[in-house]
Design a protein around this motif. Sequence first.
Motif, short mmCIF file in Angstrom:
data_model
loop_
_atom_site.label_atom_id
_atom_site.label_comp_id
_atom_site.label_asym_id
_atom_site.label_seq_id
_atom_site.Cartn_x
_atom_site.Cartn_y
_atom_site.Cartn_z
N LEU A 182 0.94 -1.15 -0.06
CA LEU A 182 -0.06 0.03 -0.03
C LEU A 182 0.90 1.37 0.04
O LEU A 182 0.51 2.22 -0.52
N SER A 186 0.93 4.24 -2.82
CA SER A 186 0.79 5.81 -2.32
C SER A 186 1.90 6.52 -3.14
O SER A 186 1.56 7.56 -3.49
N GLU A 191 -4.70 4.24 -5.73
CA GLU A 191 -5.66 4.02 -4.60
C GLU A 191 -6.02 2.67 -4.62
O GLU A 191 -6.36 2.17 -5.91
N GLU A 192 -5.88 1.91 -3.42
CA GLU A 192 -6.10 0.50 -3.66
C GLU A 192 -7.65 0.50 -4.13
O GLU A 192 -7.85 -0.81 -4.80
N ASP A 194 -9.57 1.71 -5.83
CA ASP A 194 -9.90 2.02 -7.58
C ASP A 194 -9.40 0.65 -8.09
O ASP A 194 -9.89 0.22 -9.02
#
Length: 290
Positions: A182, A186, A191-192, A194
Amino acid sequence: MIKKLTALAMALALTCALAGCGGSAPAASSGTAASSSAAPAEAVELHVFAAASMTETMDQIIESYKTVAPHVTILPTYDSSGTLKTQIQEGADCDLFISAAPKQMNALDGSLKDNADKNPDGLDMIETGSRVDLLENKVTLVVPKGNRKGIERFDQLAELLKSGDVLLAMGNSDVPVGQYTLKIFSYYGLEEADLAAAGVLTYGSNVKEVTTQVSEGVVDCGVIYATDAYSAGLTVVASATADMCGRVIYPAAVLSGSAHPAEAQAFLDYLKSADASAAFETVGFTPLAA
């Protein structure tokens, strides 16, 4: 006749005296009977909770430790650090905990109980003074045999994720390898949520599950540790920098509720030894506490 009986009685008395009849046994000579009477060390079972990424190396080290402390039986449990932390918090028998990230250890560290960010539940479950940063690992991008997408770099992966033209395996967000992933998202402005909605992500509950998905070729690539890539024989195409996801530190500590704190500390000391460090280095760990 009386003289003969008297002589015989005196001879018997002398023989009995020389043999120690009716008296205490003679003291054992130094270095013989006294030393052989020393009692063997009492058998001990140690419950060691270790991050899944340590499985193969720890099994090897545990086997070697049998010659160092034959009375100690190490019972390892391997899983994601988050799962292990939860089990400890819920009362599981654990003498020594080794996490794949400081976050899970911080949550049990009483010295941080006033820091709500690091120790949100105010837990005090590790032995004071026993915590040590044991190892460092690397977060890597790996591909299955054939590398069908021709992936070579993290920035290339970021573009493929944006275009939806890749399937990436990663750890769940509650396990360290997923948390490091993650941070990489970033770093690249991804964005995870999405990516998950776009169907370009699959998940594993620990790093071994992610590794298996890559090994079996059901995904195009995966984010795992360098040590797991080594153990699985996977091709590493890139390693994440500290700027991308931070350093991958493995802290270790004896639990304050340990039934055998001295033996747990002794095993932790062995994990810092030259022999154990050599085993860790073979698979890609960097020992920090040798």
